[in-house]
Each structure stands twice: as C-alpha cells, then as structure tokens.
Design an enzyme around this catalytic site. Structure first.
Site, mmCIF file in Angstrom:
data_model
loop_
_atom_site.group_PDB
_atom_site.id
_atom_site.type_symbol
_atom_site.label_atom_id
_atom_site.label_comp_id
_atom_site.label_asym_id
_atom_site.label_seq_id
_atom_site.Cartn_x
_atom_site.Cartn_y
_atom_site.Cartn_z
ATOM 1 N N HIS A 20 0.836 -1.209 0.000
ATOM 2 C CA HIS A 20 0.000 0.000 0.000
ATOM 3 C C HIS A 20 0.869 1.257 0.000
ATOM 4 C CE1 HIS A 20 -3.899 -2.089 0.814
ATOM 5 N NE2 HIS A 20 -3.052 -3.024 1.186
ATOM 6 N N ASP A 115 -6.234 5.590 1.144
ATOM 7 C CA ASP A 115 -6.171 4.170 0.806
ATOM 8 C C ASP A 115 -7.566 3.555 0.718
ATOM 9 O OD1 ASP A 115 -4.068 1.822 0.700
ATOM 10 O OD2 ASP A 115 -5.759 1.081 1.877
ATOM 11 N N VAL A 338 15.139 -6.926 -0.811
ATOM 12 C CA VAL A 338 15.927 -6.641 -2.009
ATOM 13 C C VAL A 338 15.288 -5.482 -2.767
ATOM 14 C CG1 VAL A 338 16.722 -9.018 -2.282
ATOM 15 C CG2 VAL A 338 14.614 -8.278 -3.437
ATOM 16 N N HIS A 355 3.938 -14.121 -6.317
ATOM 17 C CA HIS A 355 2.639 -14.363 -5.686
ATOM 18 C C HIS A 355 1.533 -13.521 -6.348
ATOM 19 C CE1 HIS A 355 3.646 -10.511 -4.068
ATOM 20 N NE2 HIS A 355 2.743 -10.505 -3.122
HETATM 21 N N1 UDP Z 1 9.450 -5.605 -2.676
HETATM 22 C C1 UDP Z 1 10.785 -5.285 -2.744
HETATM 23 N N2 UDP Z 1 11.689 -6.116 -2.160
HETATM 24 C C2 UDP Z 1 11.347 -7.252 -1.498
HETATM 25 C C3 UDP Z 1 9.966 -7.593 -1.454
HETATM 26 C C4 UDP Z 1 9.044 -6.750 -2.065
HETATM 27 O O1 UDP Z 1 11.170 -4.257 -3.323
HETATM 28 O O2 UDP Z 1 12.231 -7.944 -0.974
HETATM 29 C C5 UDP Z 1 8.467 -4.634 -3.212
HETATM 30 C C6 UDP Z 1 7.908 -4.992 -4.569
HETATM 31 O O3 UDP Z 1 8.719 -4.459 -5.595
HETATM 32 C C7 UDP Z 1 6.530 -4.335 -4.520
HETATM 33 C C8 UDP Z 1 6.136 -4.390 -3.053
HETATM 34 O O4 UDP Z 1 7.360 -4.576 -2.327
HETATM 35 O O5 UDP Z 1 6.608 -2.978 -4.913
HETATM 36 C C9 UDP Z 1 5.225 -5.549 -2.727
HETATM 37 O O6 UDP Z 1 3.951 -5.268 -3.167
HETATM 38 P P1 UDP Z 1 3.024 -6.385 -3.845
HETATM 39 O O7 UDP Z 1 1.729 -5.727 -4.157
HETATM 40 O O8 UDP Z 1 3.720 -7.040 -4.966
HETATM 41 O O9 UDP Z 1 2.859 -7.499 -2.721
HETATM 42 P P2 UDP Z 1 2.520 -7.471 -1.144
HETATM 43 O O10 UDP Z 1 3.812 -7.281 -0.453
HETATM 44 O O11 UDP Z 1 1.524 -6.374 -0.898
HETATM 45 O O12 UDP Z 1 1.949 -8.840 -0.901
HETATM 46 N N1 UDP Z 2 -8.808 -5.022 2.228
HETATM 47 C C1 UDP Z 2 -9.826 -4.094 2.156
HETATM 48 N N2 UDP Z 2 -10.205 -3.444 3.297
HETATM 49 C C2 UDP Z 2 -9.550 -3.650 4.474
HETATM 50 C C3 UDP Z 2 -8.514 -4.604 4.525
HETATM 51 C C4 UDP Z 2 -8.162 -5.265 3.377
HETATM 52 O O1 UDP Z 2 -10.382 -3.826 1.104
HETATM 53 O O2 UDP Z 2 -9.875 -2.985 5.459
HETATM 54 C C5 UDP Z 2 -8.427 -5.738 1.015
HETATM 55 C C6 UDP Z 2 -6.953 -5.756 0.709
HETATM 56 O O3 UDP Z 2 -6.415 -4.619 0.196
HETATM 57 C C7 UDP Z 2 -6.904 -6.946 -0.258
HETATM 58 C C8 UDP Z 2 -7.813 -7.933 0.454
HETATM 59 O O4 UDP Z 2 -8.685 -7.119 1.230
HETATM 60 O O5 UDP Z 2 -7.416 -6.640 -1.525
HETATM 61 C C9 UDP Z 2 -7.026 -8.872 1.282
HETATM 62 O O6 UDP Z 2 -6.249 -8.104 2.175
HETATM 63 P P1 UDP Z 2 -4.776 -8.492 2.590
HETATM 64 O O7 UDP Z 2 -4.438 -7.663 3.754
HETATM 65 O O8 UDP Z 2 -4.669 -9.967 2.735
HETATM 66 O O9 UDP Z 2 -3.912 -8.105 1.287
HETATM 67 P P2 UDP Z 2 -2.992 -6.827 0.893
HETATM 68 O O10 UDP Z 2 -3.096 -5.799 1.965
HETATM 69 O O11 UDP Z 2 -1.615 -7.398 0.734
HETATM 70 O O12 UDP Z 2 -3.509 -6.312 -0.434
#
Ligand code: UDP
Ligand code: UDP
Length: 462
Positions: A20, A115, A338, A355
């Site tokens: 986020h 957000d 990284v 993922h």
């Molecule tokens: N990321 C990074 N280094 C790491 C792991 C993640 O720079 O070791 C960054 C990646 O480039 C992306 C963000 O962290 O911008 C992860 O966001 P994403 O929506 O892919 O996955 P989330 O972490 O929310 O599951």
């Molecule tokens: N989500 C949402 N409202 C909330 C919390 C989560 O809409 O208050 C959304 C979130 O952004 C994602 C999904 O629910 O699309 C699952 O959330 P999770 O935290 O597992 O994923 P992430 O934050 O990495 O996107």
C-alpha cells in the site's frame, strides 16, 4: 488570483504494508512532477522496517513534501492477529484525528487521496472539510470490479460456480479471496461496510492502464458494475521512482546478477508479507535446483522484518538443501529486503516466480518480465487471472491452490519453471506489454493524460 493559489495541494494517506505504501509514494512523486504541493500523512509507528526505510528515502528525495504524522490509537484487536491487519484497524480507528490536521493546512487542500481500506472512517472527515476526495485502490481494475460488486454478490451464498459481475466476467468460487468466505470474518465486514460507499467518492485511482484492462475500465465507468460509480481513472503503471527507490549501493543480488547471462535467471519473491512454512520453502528450493535454471530467490522467514530472526538462511532452508544449492552453484538465496525494481530491470532476469501482488504484477509489466504466478492469498488469484488472460505474459498452475492448501512438490515447481523459462511466446508477449506500459505513461499516453486532466481540474478549483 495570486500565482501560489493556482497550485493544487493534495493530501495523501496510505495504509499499512509495502503493497500500500509503495504505490502511494510513487503517486506522490508523480504529483510532485506535475507541480502539485503534496502533504503526505504518515501513520506512526509503521509495522515494518521496510516501510520506515522507504519513507526516510522518500522524504530525503522530496524535501518539498510536507509530512504530517498521524499518531495512531491502539488497535481494538489483539492476540495473534496479522500485524498488518492490526495496523489497518488502528488507522481506521484514528481517522477522526485527521480533521484538525487537515483543516488547518495552508494553502488549503484541493484534494485528498486515501487508501482503499479507509473509506468508511475518512468519508465523514473529507465531507466535513469539504474537499474532493478519492481512493487509490492498490489492486487491479478487475479486483475493483469485484470489490464494488461484492455487497450485491454477498446476498447469495456462493454455492454456485462463483460470481458473475455485470460488464466484467465471472470470478470463480476458488478465486474468491478466502477471507471473504468467512461470514463473520473481519475482511468481509470491512468490504461490506466500505464498498457501497464508493459512489460517494469523487473518483477512484488505479495503478493500471487502458491497454491491458480497457474492457473492465469501460464497464466500471459506464456504471455497468455499480450504478452511480464515480470516474475511475487509470494512472499506471506506477513507475518505480529512481529518485527514492534503490538509492543505496548495489547489493549482493545485483552484483551476482551482473555475472549471469542475459535472460537466464528466474527471480523468486512472494512480496513483502508472506512467510511460507518451512516444508514448502524446501520444496521450492528443490524445484529451483531441479529446474536446472539459474535463480535469485528471496526467502522470507517472518511476516514482519522487525521480528527477531532466530533462524539464519541455513536454518530456514535446512542443511541438505543449502548444501545442494551451494554444490549446484546456480542460484543465490537471500533472506533480506531486495530492490525488486532493479532486479526486474536487470537484463539477466528472464522470469519472475511471483505471488501476483498487484505492485509486483505492474512492475513485471513495466519491465517486460514473464510471470509464473502462484497466488497465495487475498486478491492474488484475480491478479493471476489478469496476468494469464488480459496481459497474457504468464502462466499459473491453478491446482497449486492458496497458501497452505496443499504441499506443492519440487517436481511440480521445477516443471513449471522450465515451462516458463522455455516459452518464447511469453517473452514476446511480455515485451509487448512493456511497450504498452511505457506508452501509457509517456507523453500523450492514456494514463499521463488522465493525471494531467485531474491535476488541472484541482488547480482550477483553487
Ligand atoms: N518488494 C521489494 N523487495 C522485497 C519484497 C518486495 O522491493 O524484498 C516490493 C515490490 O517491488 C513491490 C512491493 O514490495 O513494490 C510488494 O507489493 P506487492 O503488491 O507485490 O505485494 P505485497 O507485499 O503487498 O503482498
Ligand atoms: N482489504 C480491504 N479493506 C480492508 C482490509 C483489506 O479492502 O480494510 C483488502 C486488501 O487490500 C486486499 C484484500 O482485502 O485486496 C485482502 O487483504 P490483505 O491484507 O490480505 O492483502 P494486501 O493488503 O496485501 O492487499
């Protein structure tokens, strides 16, 4: 009118986690480049070190951005909850504190972007201040369709094949974010509380681009998914920003990549929040060695990087696998944050085992890297569907299931990596997506024009 009153002043409020925070900071950088005055509200304390490090780099690179700390009230949930979820909750409970902070800003705000997870608590504040307000939905247009339509779908029991979304396609039952299937679950409650309020927003911003999600964007904007939908603006792909990301020295991973042939390496990273169980980590390692390809593998032992790392790399991999990897001498395994931006941009990288977090998907699109998707939770199967169908630059083995659904074996992983890395047509497709991405954000591109129009509108309303 004085010249300073023509400058749009935008406040941004991100939520917890790198998934986020990162797109918010990239949007903040874009707004600075469009000559907006930016106030960034930073909920404190952050959950992870990765977040606080990125914020420090951001404020060093953009000293003109005004920082407002939002000191959080404690979360109402305790025991065993996901720390990122606790933070979502703490931010939601603290939003009323925003009113005095925002109403006293000078110059007065022209707009407020927050957000997607904060709609209900921010809405009364934004309305009271009387400022146009928008959400940044940090996932795909497809996921936004699903999110907007969910309250209607939730009236049924999901007993059938899934959810048919008007103007979009259907989301199969197995792709629904698992947390939403729990009738008493907190995510479901939040979705049901927030989603119907999207019609009260002045607009929705998405980190996507017309070329890859045009049908979905059209359906949203035509009110086919939800009547009275406010304008949905595609502003992406958000470009990793050289000014604040990866300013440090080139780390071990990049130095190692420098020595590998072009397109020879599969990069493996499951985002910022997922720590797989150790038996699954070992199967992935087995699969990587079996594939015969070179690999750069980011292993995460803990969900949050602030937690004590009691196990070193060998502790996570196990001695046997660690020895195989060393003997094979084809891969580098790291257990640290990284710089994904620079890795995906490196010519040695030919594939990305991901993922399908939305930021990762858009980064892969921007750098033209084919994806082997293994969606593990939340919106990730909907994103993986995008990669395979709309983007067409990846593969996804649907029978691997969600995180922990079953143990995915090394043989399966090795075979999937070979399939990805040997598929020339995916490379061509990824290259096309990359070109389209660059066109979208270049001068005269769809996303660039959308941002230009919005900032002009804000400037005029000053
Ligand atoms: N990321 C990074 N280094 C790491 C792991 C993640 O720079 O070791 C960054 C990646 O480039 C992306 C963000 O962290 O911008 C992860 O966001 P994403 O929506 O892919 O996955 P989330 O972490 O929310 O599951
Ligand atoms: N989500 C949402 N409202 C909330 C919390 C989560 O809409 O208050 C959304 C979130 O952004 C994602 C999904 O629910 O699309 C699952 O959330 P999770 O935290 O597992 O994923 P992430 O934050 O990495 O996107």
């Amino acid at each position: 009118m004085s010249s300073s009153s023509c400058v749009a002043h935008v406040a941004l409020l991100p939520s917890a986690g790198m998934g986020h925070l990162t797109p918010f900071l990239r949007l903040a950088a874009m707004l600075c480049h469009h000559h907006c005055h930016v106030t960034l509200i930073t909920p404190k304390p952050t959950v992870s070190n990765a977040e606080s490090n990125l914020l420090s780099k951001f404020f060093s690179a953009f000293p003109q951005v005004n920082q407002l700390n939002l000191h959080l009230l404690p979360s109402s949930h305790t025991a065993n909850a996901d720390p990122f979820f606790l933070q979502f909750d703490a931010i939601r409970r603290s939003c009323h504190l925003l009113h005095p902070l925002l109403s006293s800003l000078s110059p007065p705000l022209s707009s407020f972007v927050y957000d997607m997870t904060l709609i209900s608590p921010v809405l009364p504040v934004a309305t009271a201040i009387g400022v146009p307000h928008y959400i940044l939905f940090t996932s795909s247009a497809s996921m936004f369709c699903f999110y907007s339509y969910f309250p209607k779908a939730a009236e049924s029991t999901f007993d059938g094949d899934g959810i048919d979304i008007p103007g979009f396609s259907s989301v199969s039952k197995s792709s629904l974010p698992p947390q939403l299937l729990d009738r008493d679950g907190i995510y479901r409650k939040l979705f049901l509380e927030d989603s119907p309020k999207v019609t009260k927003l002045h607009g929705v911003f998405l980190n996507t681009f017309e070329e890859v999600e045009s049908k979905t964007l059209k359906a949203l904007n035509a009110g086919e998914v939800v009547k009275d939908m406010p304008p949905v603006h595609a502003l992406g792909p958000f470009v990793p920003c050289y000014e604040f990301e990866g300013l440090g020295e080139r780390g071990e991973s990049l130095k190692w990549l420098d020595k590998q042939p072009n397109g020879s390496v599969i990069y493996v990273c499951f985002g910022s929040r997922i720590a797989l169980k150790s038996n699954q980590i070992r199967e992935i390692g087995d699969g990587l060695v079996r594939s015969g390809f070179r690999f750069l593998w980011v292993v995460k032992g803990n969900k949050v990087d602030k937690e004590d790392e009691e196990k070193g790399l060998e502790g996570v991999l196990g001695i046997e696998l660690a020895e195989r990897i060393t003997k094979d001498n084809k891969g580098l395994v790291v257990k640290e944050w990284v710089d994904q931006r620079q890795i995906l941009d490196h010519s040695a990288v030919g594939g990305f085992f991901s993922h399908c977090g939305w930021n990762s998907v858009m980064e892969a699109a921007f750098y033209g890297v084919p994806i082997l998707g293994w969606p593990l939770l939340g919106d990730q199967k909907i994103n993986a569907e995008f990669v395979v169908s709309n983007g067409g630059f990846g593969i996804w083995k649907k029978d691997w299931g969600w995180e922990g659904e079953r143990l995915v074996r090394g043989e399966e992983i090795g075979d999937a990596i070979k399939e990805l890395m040997r598929n020339e047509s995916l490379i061509t497709k990824a290259e096309e997506v990359k070109m389209a991405a660059r066109k979208a954000i270049g001068v005269g591109g769809g996303s660039e024009i959308n941002l230009q129009k919005i900032t002009e509108q804000w400037k005029k309303s000053q």
